[in-house]
Motif scaffolding. Sequence first.
Motif, PDB file in Angstrom:
ATOM      1  N   SER A 179      47.747  45.261  34.102  1.00  0.00           N
ATOM      2  CA  SER A 179      47.073  45.675  32.873  1.00  0.00           C
ATOM      3  C   SER A 179      46.165  44.593  32.291  1.00  0.00           C
ATOM      4  CB  SER A 179      48.105  46.095  31.836  1.00  0.00           C
ATOM      5  OG  SER A 179      48.983  45.031  31.585  1.00  0.00           O
ATOM      6  N   SER A 180      46.305  43.360  32.766  1.00  0.00           N
ATOM      7  CA  SER A 180      45.489  42.267  32.234  1.00  0.00           C
ATOM      8  C   SER A 180      45.670  41.042  33.119  1.00  0.00           C
ATOM      9  CB  SER A 180      45.923  41.912  30.803  1.00  0.00           C
ATOM     10  OG  SER A 180      47.267  41.441  30.809  1.00  0.00           O
TER      11      SER A 180
ATOM     12  N   GLU B  96      48.955  39.456  32.362  1.00  0.00           N
ATOM     13  CA  GLU B  96      50.075  39.977  33.133  1.00  0.00           C
ATOM     14  C   GLU B  96      50.128  39.309  34.508  1.00  0.00           C
ATOM     15  OE1 GLU B  96      50.477  44.265  33.915  1.00  0.00           O
ATOM     16  OE2 GLU B  96      52.113  43.774  35.284  1.00  0.00           O
TER      17      GLU B  96
ATOM     18  N   GLY C  18      41.827  46.489  29.563  1.00  0.00           N
ATOM     19  CA  GLY C  18      43.071  47.221  29.798  1.00  0.00           C
ATOM     20  C   GLY C  18      43.398  47.361  31.270  1.00  0.00           C
TER      21      GLY C  18
END
Lengths: 357, 357
Positions: free
Chosen positions: A66-67, A70, A196
Amino acid sequence: MKKIYFTPGPSELYFTVEDHIKTALKKGVPSISHRSSQFKSIYSETVEGIRQLLNLPENYYIGFTSSANEVWERILQNLVVNKSTHLVNGAFSNKFYEFATLMGKDATKIEADYGQCIDPKTVSLDPDTELLAITHNETSSGANQTLDDIKSLREMYPDQLLALDVVSSAPSYPIDYSMVDTAYFSVQKCFGLPAGLGVWIYNDRCLEKNSQIQKTNSTGTYHRLSHLHEMGLKNQNPETPNVLGIYLLGEVVKDMLRKGQETIWRETQYKSSLLYHNLENHSLFTPFVKKKEWRSNTTLVFECKNPSEVIEKLSEKNMIIGKGYGKYADSQIRIANFPTHSKEQVELLVDILLSLN
Amino acid sequence: MKKIYFTPGPSELYFTVEDHIKTALKKGVPSISHRSSQFKSIYSETVEGIRQLLNLPENYYIGFTSSANEVWERILQNLVVNKSTHLVNGAFSNKFYEFATLMGKDATKIEADYGQCIDPKTVSLDPDTELLAITHNETSSGANQTLDDIKSLREMYPDQLLALDVVSSAPSYPIDYSMVDTAYFSVQKCFGLPAGLGVWIYNDRCLEKNSQIQKTNSTGTYHRLSHLHEMGLKNQNPETPNVLGIYLLGEVVKDMLRKGQETIWRETQYKSSLLYHNLENHSLFTPFVKKKEWRSNTTLVFECKNPSEVIEKLSEKNMIIGKGYGKYADSQIRIANFPTHSKEQVELLVDILLSLN
C-alpha cells in the motif's frame, strides 16, 4: 486555469490519468472481483509493463503493497533476522533506520550530512550485516547517490542483500536493478498516480533468505513475502488490493513505454538542467546540494530567504511547489521534476521564478 | 446497458461515487500534500462523518489502514501479547485466526459449522485470553451473528478486549459499538467505494493495552497503534495514505448521513426480505443459512444446483452476482445487498431470478 503541482509527491497526476480513470469507471474496474480473470489480466499487464519499463532481470519479481512505508516494514520482517545497516542522509533514509530499531533489529546507520551522500569508501560493514539499505534519491534533501556509488557498494558487498529506495527516482533514471536485491517505490511520485499503492521489487536471493527466516521467525501475515509472491505468480494479491490503483499504474506504464524509457531519462535530465542552470544564476536561489554530481534530477532543492513568499507568488500563478522538508521549511523550496511535467511547464515555472526578486 | 454488481465486494460503487471522483479531479485532491491544511480538513470531515454515521461513543477513535487484512495484523501486533480467541464460522473469521498463529500467538478457535453462528453459551474463555475476535457478518457463508449474541459476549467477558469484524455489515446494521473495543471494515463492501482503504475503530482501552505492550514488545512501525493515533489526532496518517480514498469515503458518508442511518437500516432489511421471501419459494434456490435469525441481510447466500448457469444467465442481463466462496463455488451463489443497491434494482434482480427454471 488549473493548478500545476511541482510538489515532490503527491504531485501532478500523469497527464493521461484522468482519461484512464474515466475508462476504468466505464469498464467497471472498481467493481470487478480481485479473483476474476479480468483482474488477473490487469495485474499481469501491470507487472509485465513495470518489468519492461525498468528492465528488470528475469529473476526479479514484483509485489503490490500500500505504500513505500509498508515496504520498509516488510523488508525488515521478511529479509532481516538481526542486523541491518542503513546509509542515512536525510529524513526518509533515517525513517527506514528508525523502523529497524522499532522492530527490535540491531540496526546501524552510516551518516552523511543533510544535502550530501555517503562515500562508498567510508562504508565498512560488520560481516554479520544481513541487509544494506541505500537511498537512491533522498526526497527530503534532494541529494542523489550516484549509480556508480551503488555499483561500488554491490562490488564491495556481494554477500549482503542490498535494498534500494527508488521512491522518487524510478523510472526517471537508468537504474540497473541487478545491482541490488530489492527496490521499491510508491506511485504518487514519478509515476504521477493517486497515492495508496507501493511497488516492491525483489529477487530470488530475497526469496531464499525469506524461506530460511520463516523456519524460525514470523515474517508477518497476508504480506509475508512468500505468500505475496505465491499469490503474485497467480496474478493476484492476498487481500483485496487497490484494484483501481493497479489498473491505473498499468495504463500509465504503457503510456511511458510508448514514450520510451530513454526519452523519459533524457527529458528528466534536460528539464533538471534548465532549472539548476537558471536558478543558480539567480540572486534569490542557491542549490542546496553543493556537489553537482549529487544533485537530484527529480526533486530539486534550493535554499532561499523567504520560501513562503516564493511559494505564495507561484501559487498566484497556479504553480504549486513544495517547501523544504521538516525544519528546512523556512529556508528551502523543493521542486519536483517528474515525467508528467512537460518542458513547456518547466520553462513557464523557470520564467516565473526568474521574474521574482 | 451498464452492468450492476451484486457481488459481495468489490461491488457496485455507491451511486454518487463517479461524481465525487470527477469533483476530486477538478479540485486536484490526488495532488495535494498529505500534510496540507486541505488534506487535514478532508481527513477530519471523513472521521467526523464516520463517527456520526456509526454513532461512535466519545472515547472511540478511527485510523486509516489499507485493508481489513491489515487491521487483523495490526490488532494482533498492537493489542495481543500472547493469547487471542477467535469465533470461527467461515473463511474470513478463520483467516483472522490463521493470522494469529502466523504471528506466533497462542490462538484458540471456537468453531461453528459453515452457515451457522456460535452460541455464546458454548463460549468459555481461558482467563488469560487478551482478545476475543467476533465476526458480525461472515461474508463467505452469509451467516450473521446476532447483535444480542455480541451483547451477551460483552457481558460475559467485560475484561477481555472484544474485536468485531464489521467488514460487510457497517453501516447497514444498527450496531452499538460500545459493545466492543475495536472494530474494522474495508470500504469496498457496504460503502461502495474502490478497494484500497481499511477503517480501524478502537477505544481508549485499546490505547491503554497498547501502551502497556509497547513497554516490552515491538508493535510495528508506521502503523503501530500509538503512532497512527497520534497522527490521527493531527488529522494525518503516518505515511502518504490513499488520499483519494479517504476523500471519497468522506463524501459517501455525507451522502449516507443525508439519507439517514435509519433509512439505510430499514431499506437493507426490506430488500433482504424481498430476496429471501421470493427465492425461498423458488424451486431452484434454498437459503444456505437455515436459522432465520442468522441470515445475513447484506450478503445473502443460496444453495442452487448450477451456480455458473445462474450467474451466466444474470450476466446476460448485466446483473453480476457472486459465486459461493471457495469450495462452495459449484453449489452456492452469493448476492450482496448494500446501500447502493436500490429497491428497483433488487426487484429487477428478483424478477430475473424468478424467471429462471
